[in-house]
Design a protein around this motif. Structure first.
Motif, PDB file in Angstrom:
ATOM      1  N   GLU A  45       0.671  -1.116   0.282  1.00  0.00           N
ATOM      2  CA  GLU A  45      -0.231   0.222   0.190  1.00  0.00           C
ATOM      3  C   GLU A  45       0.964   1.011  -0.289  1.00  0.00           C
ATOM      4  OE1 GLU A  45      -2.191  -1.345   3.841  1.00  0.00           O
ATOM      5  OE2 GLU A  45      -3.821  -2.195   2.067  1.00  0.00           O
ATOM      6  N   VAL A  46       0.867   2.108  -1.126  1.00  0.00           N
ATOM      7  CA  VAL A  46       2.076   2.858  -1.130  1.00  0.00           C
ATOM      8  C   VAL A  46       0.845   4.208  -1.648  1.00  0.00           C
ATOM      9  CG1 VAL A  46       3.281   4.297  -2.666  1.00  0.00           C
ATOM     10  CG2 VAL A  46       2.977   1.700  -3.268  1.00  0.00           C
ATOM     11  N   SER A  47       1.777   4.566  -0.023  1.00  0.00           N
ATOM     12  CA  SER A  47       1.499   6.491   0.075  1.00  0.00           C
ATOM     13  C   SER A  47       2.073   7.404   0.621  1.00  0.00           C
ATOM     14  CB  SER A  47       0.388   6.207   1.878  1.00  0.00           C
ATOM     15  OG  SER A  47       0.615   5.777   2.292  1.00  0.00           O
ATOM     16  N   ASP A  48       1.584   8.480   0.624  1.00  0.00           N
ATOM     17  CA  ASP A  48       2.396   9.873   0.629  1.00  0.00           C
ATOM     18  C   ASP A  48       2.171   9.795   1.980  1.00  0.00           C
ATOM     19  OD1 ASP A  48       2.262  12.920   2.089  1.00  0.00           O
ATOM     20  OD2 ASP A  48       2.939  12.926  -0.381  1.00  0.00           O
ATOM     21  N   SER A  49       3.039  10.099   3.045  1.00  0.00           N
ATOM     22  CA  SER A  49       4.352   9.968   4.665  1.00  0.00           C
ATOM     23  C   SER A  49       2.899  11.423   5.186  1.00  0.00           C
ATOM     24  CB  SER A  49       5.136  10.206   4.803  1.00  0.00           C
ATOM     25  OG  SER A  49       5.369  11.385   4.498  1.00  0.00           O
ATOM     26  N   THR A  51      -0.078  12.841   3.804  1.00  0.00           N
ATOM     27  CA  THR A  51      -0.987  13.668   3.378  1.00  0.00           C
ATOM     28  C   THR A  51      -2.214  11.818   3.442  1.00  0.00           C
ATOM     29  OG1 THR A  51      -1.342  13.423   1.142  1.00  0.00           O
ATOM     30  CG2 THR A  51      -0.808  15.761   1.553  1.00  0.00           C
ATOM     31  N   GLY A  52      -1.075  11.253   3.468  1.00  0.00           N
ATOM     32  CA  GLY A  52      -2.084  10.045   3.387  1.00  0.00           C
ATOM     33  C   GLY A  52      -2.733   9.419   2.079  1.00  0.00           C
ATOM     34  N   ALA A  53      -2.804  10.534   1.574  1.00  0.00           N
ATOM     35  CA  ALA A  53      -2.735   9.985  -0.525  1.00  0.00           C
ATOM     36  C   ALA A  53      -2.608   9.065  -1.315  1.00  0.00           C
ATOM     37  CB  ALA A  53      -2.650  11.151  -1.453  1.00  0.00           C
ATOM     38  N   SER A  54      -2.552   7.698  -1.532  1.00  0.00           N
ATOM     39  CA  SER A  54      -2.384   7.117  -1.960  1.00  0.00           C
ATOM     40  C   SER A  54      -1.667   7.248  -2.828  1.00  0.00           C
ATOM     41  CB  SER A  54      -3.243   6.275  -2.693  1.00  0.00           C
ATOM     42  OG  SER A  54      -2.958   5.301  -3.815  1.00  0.00           O
ATOM     43  N   LEU A  55      -0.259   6.733  -3.261  1.00  0.00           N
ATOM     44  CA  LEU A  55       0.226   7.031  -4.560  1.00  0.00           C
ATOM     45  C   LEU A  55       0.747   6.099  -5.699  1.00  0.00           C
ATOM     46  CD1 LEU A  55       3.511   8.975  -2.187  1.00  0.00           C
ATOM     47  CD2 LEU A  55       2.022   9.407  -3.683  1.00  0.00           C
ATOM     48  N   VAL A  56      -0.013   5.423  -5.758  1.00  0.00           N
ATOM     49  CA  VAL A  56       0.064   3.735  -6.475  1.00  0.00           C
ATOM     50  C   VAL A  56       0.306   4.629  -8.504  1.00  0.00           C
ATOM     51  CG1 VAL A  56      -1.316   1.783  -7.862  1.00  0.00           C
ATOM     52  CG2 VAL A  56      -1.522   2.407  -5.721  1.00  0.00           C
ATOM     53  N   VAL A 121       2.301  -4.761   3.342  1.00  0.00           N
ATOM     54  CA  VAL A 121       2.861  -4.130   3.778  1.00  0.00           C
ATOM     55  C   VAL A 121       2.789  -2.660   3.335  1.00  0.00           C
ATOM     56  CG1 VAL A 121       4.836  -5.110   3.839  1.00  0.00           C
ATOM     57  CG2 VAL A 121       4.825  -3.508   2.106  1.00  0.00           C
ATOM     58  N   SER A 122       2.779  -1.043   4.642  1.00  0.00           N
ATOM     59  CA  SER A 122       2.173   0.094   4.465  1.00  0.00           C
ATOM     60  C   SER A 122       3.713   0.662   3.213  1.00  0.00           C
ATOM     61  CB  SER A 122       1.975   0.336   4.790  1.00  0.00           C
ATOM     62  OG  SER A 122       0.438   0.123   5.707  1.00  0.00           O
ATOM     63  N   ALA A 123       4.081   1.181   3.286  1.00  0.00           N
ATOM     64  CA  ALA A 123       4.827   2.679   1.944  1.00  0.00           C
ATOM     65  C   ALA A 123       4.921   3.261   2.107  1.00  0.00           C
ATOM     66  CB  ALA A 123       5.447   1.511   0.600  1.00  0.00           C
ATOM     67  N   ARG A 124       4.851   4.503   2.921  1.00  0.00           N
ATOM     68  CA  ARG A 124       4.575   5.590   3.016  1.00  0.00           C
ATOM     69  C   ARG A 124       5.647   6.746   2.882  1.00  0.00           C
ATOM     70  NH1 ARG A 124       0.194   7.133   6.125  1.00  0.00           N
ATOM     71  NH2 ARG A 124       1.079   8.691   7.060  1.00  0.00           N
ATOM     72  N   LEU A 125       5.796   7.194   1.361  1.00  0.00           N
ATOM     73  CA  LEU A 125       6.316   8.009   1.522  1.00  0.00           C
ATOM     74  C   LEU A 125       6.592   9.352   1.376  1.00  0.00           C
ATOM     75  CD1 LEU A 125       6.740   6.488  -2.358  1.00  0.00           C
ATOM     76  CD2 LEU A 125       8.239   5.310  -0.699  1.00  0.00           C
TER      77      LEU A 125
END
Length: 125
Positions: A45-49, A51-56, A121-125
């Motif tokens: 699950e890829v998101s902005d660390s 805002t929490g917005a999806s970065l897929v 897994v959560s990938a918070r970029l």
């Protein structure tokens, strides 16, 4: 027409019905039915660390174990997938323009009875 019980086809049908009836009544011998569904070993699950917005959209990445490499592919608007039906211990890397690269090592995917047990897994970029 043969005598009931002596016809080999009829004996086979009777035997099959008996086996199914016996297994249906015994909790320890439940009939296992596996699906033909393709199950990913890893979901990221890829998101902005912040805002929490999806970065897929725009995210790329891969998983690898030894010489095996598999690209992360879209699963949903918020997740990527890889290592379909493949147990193992993987290193994961995710990149997205404008963000710091993300990586995780040693993600273990186990084999279940019918399919792999997906690890998310959560990938918070």
């Amino acid at each position: 027409m043969g005598i009931p019980g002596r016809d080999p086809v009829m004996r086979g049908v009777i035997h099959l019905v008996g086996v199914l009836a016996a297994s249906a009544g015994c909790g320890s011998r439940d009939l296992l039915v596996c699906t033909d569904q393709f199950v990913p070993g890893i979901v990221v699950e890829v998101s902005d660390s912040v805002t929490g917005a999806s970065l897929v959209p725009g995210a790329r990445g891969a998983v690898h174990e030894g010489a095996f490499i598999d690209s992360l592919r879209p699963l949903s608007p918020t997740a990527l997938q890889a290592a379909g039906e493949r147990a193992g211990t993987y290193d994961i890397a995710v990149v997205h323009a404008g963000y710091v690269d993300w990586a995780r090592a040693g993600v273990r995917v186990r084999q279940g009875v019918c399919h792999v047990q997906t690890v998310t897994v959560s990938a918070r970029l």
